[in-house]
Scaffold this motif. Structure first.
Motif, PDB file in Angstrom:
ATOM      1  N   SER A  73      50.512  72.010  25.016  1.00 45.05           N
ATOM      2  CA  SER A  73      50.289  71.561  26.393  1.00 45.05           C
ATOM      3  C   SER A  73      50.568  70.072  26.543  1.00 45.05           C
ATOM      4  O   SER A  73      51.113  69.642  27.568  1.00 45.05           O
ATOM      5  N   ALA A  74      50.227  69.266  25.535  1.00 45.84           N
ATOM      6  CA  ALA A  74      50.510  67.825  25.605  1.00 45.84           C
ATOM      7  C   ALA A  74      52.017  67.572  25.641  1.00 45.84           C
ATOM      8  O   ALA A  74      52.500  66.749  26.428  1.00 45.84           O
ATOM      9  N   LEU A  75      52.759  68.284  24.799  1.00 46.30           N
ATOM     10  CA  LEU A  75      54.209  68.099  24.757  1.00 46.30           C
ATOM     11  C   LEU A  75      54.858  68.510  26.077  1.00 46.30           C
ATOM     12  O   LEU A  75      55.679  67.775  26.642  1.00 46.30           O
ATOM     13  N   LEU A  76      54.483  69.672  26.594  1.00 42.72           N
ATOM     14  CA  LEU A  76      55.076  70.136  27.846  1.00 42.72           C
ATOM     15  C   LEU A  76      54.671  69.256  29.020  1.00 42.72           C
ATOM     16  O   LEU A  76      55.496  68.976  29.904  1.00 42.72           O
ATOM     17  N   ALA A  77      53.424  68.806  29.045  1.00 42.71           N
ATOM     18  CA  ALA A  77      52.969  67.956  30.143  1.00 42.71           C
ATOM     19  C   ALA A  77      53.765  66.651  30.193  1.00 42.71           C
ATOM     20  O   ALA A  77      54.155  66.189  31.270  1.00 42.71           O
ATOM     21  N   VAL A  78      54.030  66.061  29.031  1.00 42.71           N
ATOM     22  CA  VAL A  78      54.791  64.811  28.989  1.00 42.71           C
ATOM     23  C   VAL A  78      56.244  65.049  29.390  1.00 42.71           C
ATOM     24  O   VAL A  78      56.833  64.274  30.165  1.00 42.71           O
ATOM     25  N   LEU A  79      56.842  66.121  28.885  1.00 40.08           N
ATOM     26  CA  LEU A  79      58.241  66.410  29.207  1.00 40.08           C
ATOM     27  C   LEU A  79      58.438  66.657  30.702  1.00 40.08           C
ATOM     28  O   LEU A  79      59.490  66.296  31.264  1.00 40.08           O
ATOM     29  N   ILE A  80      57.471  67.270  31.341  1.00 38.16           N
ATOM     30  CA  ILE A  80      57.586  67.547  32.775  1.00 38.16           C
ATOM     31  C   ILE A  80      57.200  66.324  33.605  1.00 38.16           C
ATOM     32  O   ILE A  80      57.856  65.994  34.599  1.00 38.16           O
ATOM     33  N   ALA A  81      56.135  65.631  33.194  1.00 36.57           N
ATOM     34  CA  ALA A  81      55.595  64.552  34.013  1.00 36.57           C
ATOM     35  C   ALA A  81      56.465  63.294  33.982  1.00 36.57           C
ATOM     36  O   ALA A  81      56.548  62.592  34.994  1.00 36.57           O
ATOM     37  N   ALA A  82      57.107  62.997  32.848  1.00 32.92           N
ATOM     38  CA  ALA A  82      57.849  61.737  32.728  1.00 32.92           C
ATOM     39  C   ALA A  82      58.975  61.615  33.757  1.00 32.92           C
ATOM     40  O   ALA A  82      59.029  60.621  34.502  1.00 32.92           O
ATOM     41  N   PRO A  83      59.915  62.561  33.855  1.00 36.59           N
ATOM     42  CA  PRO A  83      60.966  62.405  34.873  1.00 36.59           C
ATOM     43  C   PRO A  83      60.443  62.475  36.298  1.00 36.59           C
ATOM     44  O   PRO A  83      60.927  61.756  37.179  1.00 36.59           O
ATOM     45  N   LEU A  84      59.441  63.346  36.539  1.00 29.63           N
ATOM     46  CA  LEU A  84      58.886  63.438  37.884  1.00 29.63           C
ATOM     47  C   LEU A  84      58.179  62.145  38.277  1.00 29.63           C
ATOM     48  O   LEU A  84      58.271  61.703  39.426  1.00 29.63           O
ATOM     49  N   ALA A  85      57.469  61.533  37.330  1.00 29.31           N
ATOM     50  CA  ALA A  85      56.779  60.276  37.622  1.00 29.31           C
ATOM     51  C   ALA A  85      57.777  59.167  37.940  1.00 29.31           C
ATOM     52  O   ALA A  85      57.519  58.329  38.824  1.00 29.31           O
ATOM     53  N   TYR A  86      58.907  59.162  37.269  1.00 33.29           N
ATOM     54  CA  TYR A  86      59.929  58.141  37.552  1.00 33.29           C
ATOM     55  C   TYR A  86      60.459  58.300  38.971  1.00 33.29           C
ATOM     56  O   TYR A  86      60.636  57.314  39.696  1.00 33.29           O
ATOM     57  N   VAL A  87      60.720  59.532  39.374  1.00 26.45           N
ATOM     58  CA  VAL A  87      61.217  59.779  40.735  1.00 26.45           C
ATOM     59  C   VAL A  87      60.180  59.381  41.768  1.00 26.45           C
ATOM     60  O   VAL A  87      60.497  58.745  42.782  1.00 26.45           O
ATOM     61  N   ILE A  88      58.914  59.742  41.547  1.00 26.93           N
ATOM     62  CA  ILE A  88      57.856  59.412  42.493  1.00 26.93           C
ATOM     63  C   ILE A  88      57.697  57.901  42.625  1.00 26.93           C
ATOM     64  O   ILE A  88      57.483  57.371  43.722  1.00 26.93           O
ATOM     65  N   ALA A  89      57.807  57.185  41.509  1.00 28.17           N
ATOM     66  CA  ALA A  89      57.589  55.743  41.526  1.00 28.17           C
ATOM     67  C   ALA A  89      58.782  54.966  42.089  1.00 28.17           C
ATOM     68  O   ALA A  89      58.598  53.911  42.694  1.00 28.17           O
ATOM     69  N   ARG A  90      59.985  55.480  41.886  1.00 26.91           N
ATOM     70  CA  ARG A  90      61.189  54.725  42.267  1.00 26.91           C
ATOM     71  C   ARG A  90      61.813  55.185  43.579  1.00 26.91           C
ATOM     72  O   ARG A  90      62.565  54.448  44.191  1.00 26.91           O
ATOM     73  N   ARG A  91      61.498  56.385  44.034  1.00 25.50           N
ATOM     74  CA  ARG A  91      62.098  56.899  45.263  1.00 25.50           C
ATOM     75  C   ARG A  91      61.022  57.008  46.333  1.00 25.50           C
ATOM     76  O   ARG A  91      60.021  57.681  46.151  1.00 25.50           O
ATOM     77  N   ARG A  92      61.249  56.380  47.477  1.00 26.95           N
ATOM     78  CA  ARG A  92      60.325  56.442  48.603  1.00 26.95           C
ATOM     79  C   ARG A  92      60.879  57.413  49.644  1.00 26.95           C
ATOM     80  O   ARG A  92      61.896  57.151  50.287  1.00 26.95           O
ATOM     81  N   SER A  93      60.228  58.554  49.781  1.00 27.38           N
ATOM     82  CA  SER A  93      60.670  59.567  50.729  1.00 27.38           C
ATOM     83  C   SER A  93      59.470  60.431  51.101  1.00 27.38           C
ATOM     84  O   SER A  93      58.432  60.399  50.431  1.00 27.38           O
ATOM     85  N   PRO A  94      59.583  61.217  52.180  1.00 23.13           N
ATOM     86  CA  PRO A  94      58.471  62.131  52.527  1.00 23.13           C
ATOM     87  C   PRO A  94      58.115  63.085  51.388  1.00 23.13           C
ATOM     88  O   PRO A  94      56.942  63.438  51.224  1.00 23.13           O
ATOM     89  N   LEU A  95      59.115  63.508  50.605  1.00 22.46           N
ATOM     90  CA  LEU A  95      58.851  64.429  49.513  1.00 22.46           C
ATOM     91  C   LEU A  95      57.993  63.778  48.431  1.00 22.46           C
ATOM     92  O   LEU A  95      57.038  64.379  47.929  1.00 22.46           O
ATOM     93  N   THR A  96      58.320  62.544  48.055  1.00 21.66           N
ATOM     94  CA  THR A  96      57.530  61.866  47.029  1.00 21.66           C
ATOM     95  C   THR A  96      56.134  61.539  47.539  1.00 21.66           C
ATOM     96  O   THR A  96      55.160  61.586  46.782  1.00 21.66           O
ATOM     97  N   ARG A  97      56.010  61.199  48.831  1.00 22.43           N
ATOM     98  CA  ARG A  97      54.672  60.955  49.386  1.00 22.43           C
ATOM     99  C   ARG A  97      53.852  62.244  49.404  1.00 22.43           C
ATOM    100  O   ARG A  97      52.643  62.218  49.147  1.00 22.43           O
ATOM    101  N   ALA A  98      54.507  63.357  49.702  1.00 23.81           N
ATOM    102  CA  ALA A  98      53.802  64.638  49.661  1.00 23.81           C
ATOM    103  C   ALA A  98      53.364  64.965  48.238  1.00 23.81           C
ATOM    104  O   ALA A  98      52.265  65.493  48.016  1.00 23.81           O
TER     105      ALA A  98
END
Length: 277
Positions: A80-105
């Protein structure tokens, strides 16, 4: 401006009090694990056992399959730790660097999802896993732990990404590095302490989790360590205190060892990543 001596002394006292608050339960657990049945039944318990014994540890391993349960817990926690990091890392980058209604949601979902108690989701979760034929399966339990840890993992990693200067990525682009090369060579090393902290959080959460494992795992061979620890409590609610304390103390060691091994990476990884980049 220097901190006044009285304020500094108060800070140290508060820190010592907090450390004592965290350490005393573990020390009492360790003391109980080495006490004889006679001392455990005494009306005047002492911190230091009068006649330390390893009999509680022997009985714990004889009465319950602790090693097999620990292997199940390690498998689910690491997966679970490995999968959580693999999924969360790219998504966190998009949320932090892209400002859009989707990332705010997505950010709103991260906050709202933490307010749901486990009892509200266990029935629909059970039905979903039943349709997928993942009830009484370690794979199904890993998927549950990943989903449960993902919101906080996203929030934690997004904070680390926001702390990284955009100028480093812009400088890499000026030097001719593409997006993938920038992410691998610049962002990933700087994000290492966040990834380590997130993996630690997901691992410890899955290692200590009890409720999902109790409901979703039925076969004794699939049960994790927190569930097996309840077997030391009898049908009438009377606990076999000595073996229970010994087994519970052993169950806390992996989390403590993992944190001890990687805590320097959490505190010093940011500077190390900046130098490597």
């Amino acid at each position: 401006m220097r901190t006044p001596p009285g304020v500094r002394a108060g800070q140290y006292l508060a820190l010592l009090g907090y450390l004592a608050f965290l350490a005393l339960p573990l020390l009492w657990l360790l003391s109980t694990a080495f006490k004889s049945p006679r001392e455990l039944g005494s009306s005047h318990p002492r911190w230091i056992p009068g006649h330390p014994t390893l009999d509680n540890f022997r009985r714990a391993f004889d009465e319950q399959p602790l090693l097999h349960a620990a292997a199940n817990s390690l498998l689910t926690a690491a997966g679970s730790a490995l999968l959580a990091v693999l999924i969360a890392a790219p998504l966190a980058y998009v949320i932090a660097r892209r400002r859009s209604p989707l990332t705010r949601a997505a950010t709103g979902w991260v906050v709202v999802s933490q307010a749901f108690p486990l009892v509200l989701v266990i029935i629909p979760l059970f039905l979903v896993l039943k349709n997928l034929r993942l009830i009484d399966s370690l794979i199904g339990l890993v998927l549950v732990y990943v989903v449960w840890a993902l919101p906080f993992s996203l929030w934690l990693l997004a904070g680390y990404v926001r702390s990284l200067p955009r100028e480093l990525e812009e400088a890499a682009a000026v030097d001719g590095a593409g997006r993938v090369r920038t992410l691998v060579s610049v962002v990933a090393p700087l994000l290492a302490p966040g990834i380590v902290a997130t993996a630690l959080f997901a691992f410890v959460t899955a290692w200590n989790e009890f409720f999902f494992a109790l409901v979703l795992l039925k076969t004794p061979d699939h049960q994790t360590l927190p569930v097996v620890l309840t077997h030391f409590i009898g049908a009438e609610g009377v606990a076999d205190l000595g073996p229970l304390a010994a087994a519970a103390f052993l169950a806390t060691l992996p989390s403590l060892l993992v944190f001890a091994l990687i805590q320097r990476r959490i505190t010093g990884g940011m500077l190390a990543g900046a130098v490597k980049s």
